[in-house]
Design a protein around this motif. Structure first.
Motif, PDB file in Angstrom:
ATOM      1  N   PHE A   1      -1.070   5.941   3.163  1.00 13.30           N
ATOM      2  CA  PHE A   1      -1.436   5.575   4.525  1.00 13.30           C
ATOM      3  C   PHE A   1      -2.170   6.730   5.178  1.00 13.30           C
ATOM      4  CE2 PHE A   1       2.260   2.954   3.639  1.00 13.30           C
ATOM      5  CZ  PHE A   1       1.820   1.712   4.062  1.00 13.30           C
ATOM      6  N   GLY A   2      -3.174   6.417   5.959  1.00 15.40           N
ATOM      7  CA  GLY A   2      -3.879   7.413   6.738  1.00 15.40           C
ATOM      8  C   GLY A   2      -3.235   7.553   8.103  1.00 15.40           C
TER       9      GLY A   2
ATOM     10  N   GLN B   1       0.839  -1.189   0.000  1.00 12.12           N
ATOM     11  CA  GLN B   1       0.000   0.000   0.000  1.00 12.12           C
ATOM     12  C   GLN B   1       0.878   1.244   0.000  1.00 12.12           C
ATOM     13  OE1 GLN B   1      -2.586   0.060   3.339  1.00 12.12           O
ATOM     14  NE2 GLN B   1      -3.674   1.890   2.713  1.00 12.12           N
TER      15      GLN B   1
ATOM     16  N   ASN C   1      -4.420   6.810  10.996  1.00  8.52           N
ATOM     17  CA  ASN C   1      -4.669   5.632  11.823  1.00  8.52           C
ATOM     18  C   ASN C   1      -3.818   4.432  11.415  1.00  8.52           C
ATOM     19  OD1 ASN C   1      -6.606   7.150  13.127  1.00  8.52           O
ATOM     20  ND2 ASN C   1      -8.250   6.407  11.798  1.00  8.52           N
ATOM     21  N   GLU C   2      -3.305   4.437  10.204  1.00  2.00           N
ATOM     22  CA  GLU C   2      -2.573   3.291   9.695  1.00  2.00           C
ATOM     23  C   GLU C   2      -1.053   3.434   9.822  1.00  2.00           C
ATOM     24  OE1 GLU C   2      -4.107   3.524   5.795  1.00  2.00           O
ATOM     25  OE2 GLU C   2      -5.758   2.161   6.202  1.00  2.00           O
ATOM     26  N   ILE C   3      -0.578   4.504  10.449  1.00  2.00           N
ATOM     27  CA  ILE C   3       0.867   4.717  10.576  1.00  2.00           C
ATOM     28  C   ILE C   3       1.516   3.603  11.386  1.00  2.00           C
ATOM     29  CG2 ILE C   3       2.599   6.224  11.637  1.00  2.00           C
ATOM     30  CD1 ILE C   3       1.047   8.580  10.642  1.00  2.00           C
ATOM     31  N   SER C   4       0.818   3.102  12.389  1.00  4.95           N
ATOM     32  CA  SER C   4       1.390   2.030  13.207  1.00  4.95           C
ATOM     33  C   SER C   4       1.534   0.731  12.425  1.00  4.95           C
ATOM     34  CB  SER C   4       0.525   1.803  14.445  1.00  4.95           C
ATOM     35  OG  SER C   4      -0.774   1.391  14.056  1.00  4.95           O
ATOM     36  N   GLU C   5       0.866   0.602  11.289  1.00  4.05           N
ATOM     37  CA  GLU C   5       0.922  -0.608  10.491  1.00  4.05           C
ATOM     38  C   GLU C   5       2.009  -0.575   9.418  1.00  4.05           C
ATOM     39  OE1 GLU C   5      -2.945  -1.257   8.885  1.00  4.05           O
ATOM     40  OE2 GLU C   5      -3.914  -1.078  10.842  1.00  4.05           O
ATOM     41  N   ILE C   6       2.746   0.526   9.296  1.00  2.00           N
ATOM     42  CA  ILE C   6       3.787   0.652   8.279  1.00  2.00           C
ATOM     43  C   ILE C   6       4.946  -0.276   8.624  1.00  2.00           C
ATOM     44  CG2 ILE C   6       5.487   2.205   7.249  1.00  2.00           C
ATOM     45  CD1 ILE C   6       3.543   4.488   7.650  1.00  2.00           C
TER      46      ILE C   6
END
Length: 84
Positions: A5-6, A2, A8-13
């Motif tokens: 990133f939004g 992906q 909320n999705e920074i922790s998923e990087i």
């Protein structure tokens, strides 16, 4: 993979993927800043606008040191010609 990133999705990087790309650029920028500042303060008696160059080098991380080496070092030659 992906690309967008939004918040909320920074922790998923996956930072393990990006760090080998980012770290060399960071180190080269840090090295440029240090060399430019050392050169500026070693020759501060012959440079003009030392404080302004210091701010430019520090706050404009990559382009500041490059501008200093291209434009700021000309001050030495002008002073050498005037003193002869």
């Amino acid at each position: 993979m992906q690309l967008h990133f939004g918040i909320n999705e920074i922790s998923e990087i996956d930072w393990g993927f990006f760090l080998p790309i980012i770290i060399p650029f960071f180190l080269v920028t840090l090295l440029l800043i240090m060399i430019a500042l050392i050169d500026l303060y070693r020759h501060r008696s012959t440079r003009q606008n030392v404080f302004l160059w210091t701010l430019l080098i520090i706050f404009f991380n990559t382009i500041g040191p490059i501008l200093y080496f291209v434009i700021g070092r000309r001050d030495v030659n002008e002073h050498a010609i005037r003193n002869k």
